[in-house]
Design an enzyme around this catalytic site. Structure first.
Site, mmCIF file in Angstrom:
data_model
loop_
_atom_site.group_PDB
_atom_site.id
_atom_site.type_symbol
_atom_site.label_atom_id
_atom_site.label_comp_id
_atom_site.label_asym_id
_atom_site.label_seq_id
_atom_site.Cartn_x
_atom_site.Cartn_y
_atom_site.Cartn_z
ATOM 1 C CG ASP A 172 -6.516 3.920 0.958
ATOM 2 O OD1 ASP A 172 -7.126 4.150 2.021
ATOM 3 O OD2 ASP A 172 -5.278 3.895 0.879
ATOM 4 C CG HIS A 229 -6.086 5.832 4.860
ATOM 5 N ND1 HIS A 229 -5.572 5.079 3.828
ATOM 6 C CD2 HIS A 229 -5.063 6.002 5.735
ATOM 7 C CE1 HIS A 229 -4.302 4.803 4.078
ATOM 8 N NE2 HIS A 229 -3.966 5.350 5.219
ATOM 9 C CB SER A 384 -0.534 5.662 4.538
ATOM 10 O OG SER A 384 -1.154 4.508 5.007
#
Length: 935
Positions: A172, A229, A384
């Protein structure tokens, strides 16, 4: 915990003022727009046993550089792991950004040493924030980890709380090492402490706490522009339990390895697939991928997934996408990936769904760790965060049942879900949300003590399924868990255009055993182009076992390939030849007598001025494509006999009133023909475009032409383009050792056209009148259509990378009027044979494709044909004034004879050998037959 509650009380302002700016620069991954690629960078894979030498020579000729083995330390494939792949033959290289990758791929594949050449896609992180203030029910699920109850994680932790030896890779944007709920959850590499040396000799210096695959350094800290994120994702998996702070990750005691894949430096590049290899090689048992994109299905990316899943026994979990639509999303839609769809707190579908989804998990109002400080938390939404919830559950299963393979763990997760298809809104989506919603307790309680049979792979007997085709589909199935008795497989089609017969009574199947099942497929004759067909494979067995799996096939792909003769031509639905626009994975190019692909890009141009050019070709700036043409009637075969193939379709641009005057308002009917006999027809195909003005204004001056970027063997960088003005023939060949000539002839059934031809040196610099260094602009496209035939050579004496445009000025086109332009696509071993093929195509077009259909056919015969000089013409009735005329391949008259009787003998002895058109005027118009004169 009081800090968490204060933060959640202001959650709405945090999402708008804090989280949103930090993540606003993320590429939008929730739409169906194709993923972008990295300019000037690509990968290739060598064929088994092939040498790199020929590849390096070709790359040097192309101006490419930086050829390097991408995974030199990758594990070799093992016969004990069926399907395992070889990554050591994958090489990365850079190439000039002005050079289309299609041409690079074409040149490399022509060496015969390369299995594939592909771009490196930049897959975007999947993030879709949700404001909890929009919840008007008075009970805000964002204030708690409601999803732990939904998936029965609390009861699952009674059975397993994971193990610190089970490492989950988080591929990520990076992590925040100091966050209070992530501290202590990191997997350290104690074999390589931070001392400036590669102590464990793995090729990475000081990779003590993960790695930044994007910037190639040992700092996977989340940084701008992609932000936190990765911190959000990590919290779902491994937020530290029982520390009196924040949250509890589903994976409980499992550890995580941060794999940063988005760059923080100007020189960095997306490293998602590199991170999969790194994680697989560095002890990860599960890898989570909460990123991806639509389009650009890649064999390279599939190879990387297979390496992790099959070579290294890693469970790869990926987010299925955030668009509220059914679509394929990569990497989630690849084989050997557990694709996870996100559902609402009430298990309703809210995000992407497809038959590739393995199971669902909560993906809305997910409370997790946040990157702004060491004690911040935030509710978020998107697949996600559904994916890492499943990854955490997989960590628990791998901890409790360490003997299970990755495929078996995936089977356990799929087989123990809760059914959600009976819920309103989900009933129409059966099979598209996987087997149901994750249930952690059931997965841990049942483990391998259940039945799970799956379709392992599929193989079709033919590369494409076209209308009226029959084909054999062979399924390989595997029993993943406990031995099964009374196993049957029944297969049914959910798509009316595809029928299937076959199935199997398999009886007993041991754990890990495989079996093959052949099926017979039949495609309906009128199947629309691009139809996606779905087969439901239903397994049943003793003990009330039933499980469905779905196989998706593409029927009648949105192009046709004319294969009646030695020249095989791809024609697409949007005016392209060879491939669909710049996507040379859709189509089969042009080949001649089983040659390598000859064309990297081709298609129709229609224009009235420098700012009014309609096409579906490369554009400016670089790496963009004009998409002016839209399919109106998909291209399809409309007549196919042993002697002739014919295809037809239609496309259009938008009306000017709908595009603020940027378009023309045209509708184009396209037709294509190929013949198998006689021998003179085997080296060409004909394409015809009838352009109709559907706008309210007269189009003037109207031009139309074909752009063709040829790459002919032996060296596409040493091609030359030339012009044969007597035949309206533009052709290309190798400057040094030509083995094949290829080109276009403008075909005209009546008057001499206002022909246009422009030969292009693709490698010309930015100061040239036409340069591809910054793309192919509309003004440059119009230049090729409006410059007569002055620029009629390219490539010089030693050759270069060349292309050309052949077309015609068509004058004025009033509203609702139409005009036709036609071309022969020709190829031959020599220039003389190419010219003969072009002549034969002109005669064939005059003979069977007249501009005006006759009112009544005149039945007459000509024999012998071929002839050595004397022919007899037999007519049904006598007519004193009737005349016959012989035309050569250029339409010039070479002889006249009276044919007043029913039987007439013509002496052609003084005429040179060749292919001619003999025509006779009747009340219905000109009637034409072809005559071949030999000596």
């Amino acid at each position: 915990m009081h800090k968490l509650l204060r933060l959640l009380a202001a959650a709405g302002s945090l999402l708008s003022a804090s989280a949103a700016p930090a993540l606003a620069q993320l590429p939008a991954a929730s739409s169906a727009a194709p993923s972008p690629t990295v300019p000037g960078l690509a990968v290739l894979k060598l064929q088994p046993g092939a040498s790199l030498a020929a590849v390096e020579a070709t790359l040097r000729q192309l101006g490419a550089a930086g050829v390097a083995q991408k995974y030199p330390k990758a594990q070799a494939p093992s016969p004990e792991r069926p399907g395992s792949v070889e990554l050591r033959t994958i090489y990365q290289f850079s190439y000039p950004t002005a050079l289309p990758l299609a041409k690079v791929r074409q040149a490399l594949l022509a060496t015969g040493a390369v299995a594939y050449v592909e771009p490196l896609y930049q897959r975007a992180p999947l993030y879709q924030p949700n404001d909890p203030g929009a919840d008007s029910t008075g009970t805000n699920p964002a204030l708690t980890q409601y999803y732990l109850k939904n998936i029965q994680a609390y009861r699952g932790w009674d059975l397993s709380r994971g193990d610190s030896t089970v490492v989950i890779g988080i591929s990520d944007t990076g992590t925040r090492f100091t966050h209070e709920d992530l501290r202590g959850q990191l997997k350290h590499n104690y074999a390589d402490p931070i001392d400036g040396r590669d102590n464990d000799n793995d090729g990475y210096v000081d990779n003590f706490q993960g790695w930044d695959l994007a910037d190639n350094d040992n700092n996977p800290t989340a940084e701008a522009p992609y932000g936190g994120h990765g911190v959000l994702v990590a919290g779902c998996v491994v937020a530290r339990p029982d520390n009196g702070k924040g949250l509890a990750g589903v994976g409980f005691n499992c550890r995580y390895l941060p794999l940063k894949v988005y760059p923080s430096t100007a020189g960095g590049v997306f490293g998602g697939y590199e991170s999969v290899v790194y994680g697989a090689d560095h002890g990860c048992r599960i890898i989570n991928l909460s990123w991806g994109g639509t389009g650009g299905k890649s064999q390279y990316e599939q190879d990387i997934i297979n390496y992790a899943a099959l070579n290294k026994d890693v469970l790869v979990v990926a987010a299925a996408g955030n668009a509220n639509a059914e679509l394929d999303f990569y990497p989630a839609s690849y084989d050997n990936v557990v694709s996870v769809a996100g559902v609402s707190p009430t298990d309703r579908q809210v995000l992407t769904y497809s038959y590739r989804v393995a199971l669902s998990a909560p993906g809305d109002f997910i409370l997790t760790t946040e990157a702004s400080n060491d004690s911040s938390y935030i509710p978020v939404a998107g697949s996600s965060f559904a994916a890492p919830i499943v990854a955490g559950a997989a960590g628990l299963v791998r901890s409790k049942y360490p003997q299970l393979s990755a495929a078996q763990v995936a089977a356990v997760l799929r087989r123990t879900t809760d059914d959600i298809y009976s819920l309103p809104g989900n009933t129409a989506l059966v099979g598209k949300l996987g087997t149901g919603r994750l249930n952690v307790r059931r997965a841990l309680a049942l483990g391998p003590n259940q039945t799970a049979v799956r379709v392992l792979s599929q193989r079709l007997s033919r590369p494409r399924l076209l209308p009226a085709d029959t084909a054999r589909l062979t399924l390989t199935i595997q029993n993943l868990l406990q031995p099964v008795q009374g196993l049957t497989l029944s297969v049914s089609s959910l798509t009316p255009q595809l029928s299937v017969s076959g199935g199997a009574t398999l009886g007993s199947l041991a754990t890990s055993a495989t079996a093959t099942v052949p099926l017979q497929l039949s495609v309906a004759a009128g199947t629309p182009a691009g139809t996606r067909a779905v087969l439901r494979c239903r397994f049943t067995a003793s003990g009330d076992y039933q499980d469905d799996q779905y196989v998706v096939l593409e029927l009648n792909p949105d192009y046709v390939v004319l294969t009646a003769n030695d020249l095989h031509l791809t024609v697409t639905s949007r005016g392209n030849l060879g491939y669909d626009g710049t996507d040379n994975q859709i189509g089969a190019s042009i080949t001649y007598r089983n040659s390598p692909n000859l064309l990297s890009e081709g298609g129709l141009l229609v224009a009235t001025g420098p700012a009014k050019v309609m096409d579906h070709l490369r554009s400016a700036p670089l790496y963009t494509t004009d998409a002016d043409f839209l399919t109106r009637q998909p291209i399809r075969m409309v007549a196919e006999t042993p002697a002739r193939q014919q295809a037809a379709g239609a496309f259009q641009d938008s009306l000017p009133s709908l595009s603020r005057g940027r378009t023309l308002g045209i509708r184009v009917r396209q037709r294509a023909w190929a013949w198998s006999a006689p021998a003179t027809d085997r080296d060409y195909a004909i394409v015809e475009y009838t352009v109709r003005n559907v706008s309210a204004d007269t189009l003037r001056p109207l031009h139309a032409g074909l752009f063709m970027d040829w790459d002919l063997p032996g060296d596409a960088g040493h091609n030359v383009a030339n012009w044969d003005s007597t035949r309206y023939l533009g052709y290309v060949a190798d400057a040094v050792r030509p083995t094949v000539f290829a080109g276009l002839r403008l075909l005209q059934p009546t008057a001499r056209p206002a022909v246009r031809y422009y030969a292009i040196n693709n490698a010309a610099g930015p100061t040239a009148p036409l340069s591809f260094a910054d793309g192919f602009s509309s003004a440059e496209k119009f230049l090729t259509l409006n410059s007569g035939t002055r620029q009629n050579r390219a490539g010089g004496t030693v050759g270069s990378d060349v292309s050309h445009v052949l077309g015609a000025a068509l004058g004025r086109l009033a509203p609702n009027d139409s005009v036709t332009v036609a071309f022969a696509v020709v190829a031959a071993p020599t220039l003389a044979q190419l010219q003969a093929a072009a002549d034969a195509a002109q005669i064939r077009y005059q003979q069977v494709l007249p501009t005006r259909a006759p009112a009544a056919a005149l039945t007459w015969q000509v024999y012998p044909n071929p002839t050595t000089g004397q022919v007899r013409v037999i007519l049904p009735i006598a007519a004193a004034e009737r005349q016959a005329e012989l035309l050569d391949a250029l339409g010039r008259s070479v002889g006249h004879w009276p044919v007043p009787a029913t039987t007439n003998d013509l002496n052609l002895g003084r005429i040179s050998p060749g292919v001619y058109s003999l025509r006779i005027r009747s009340d219905a118009g000109w009637q034409v037959q072809r005559v071949v004169l030999q000596r």
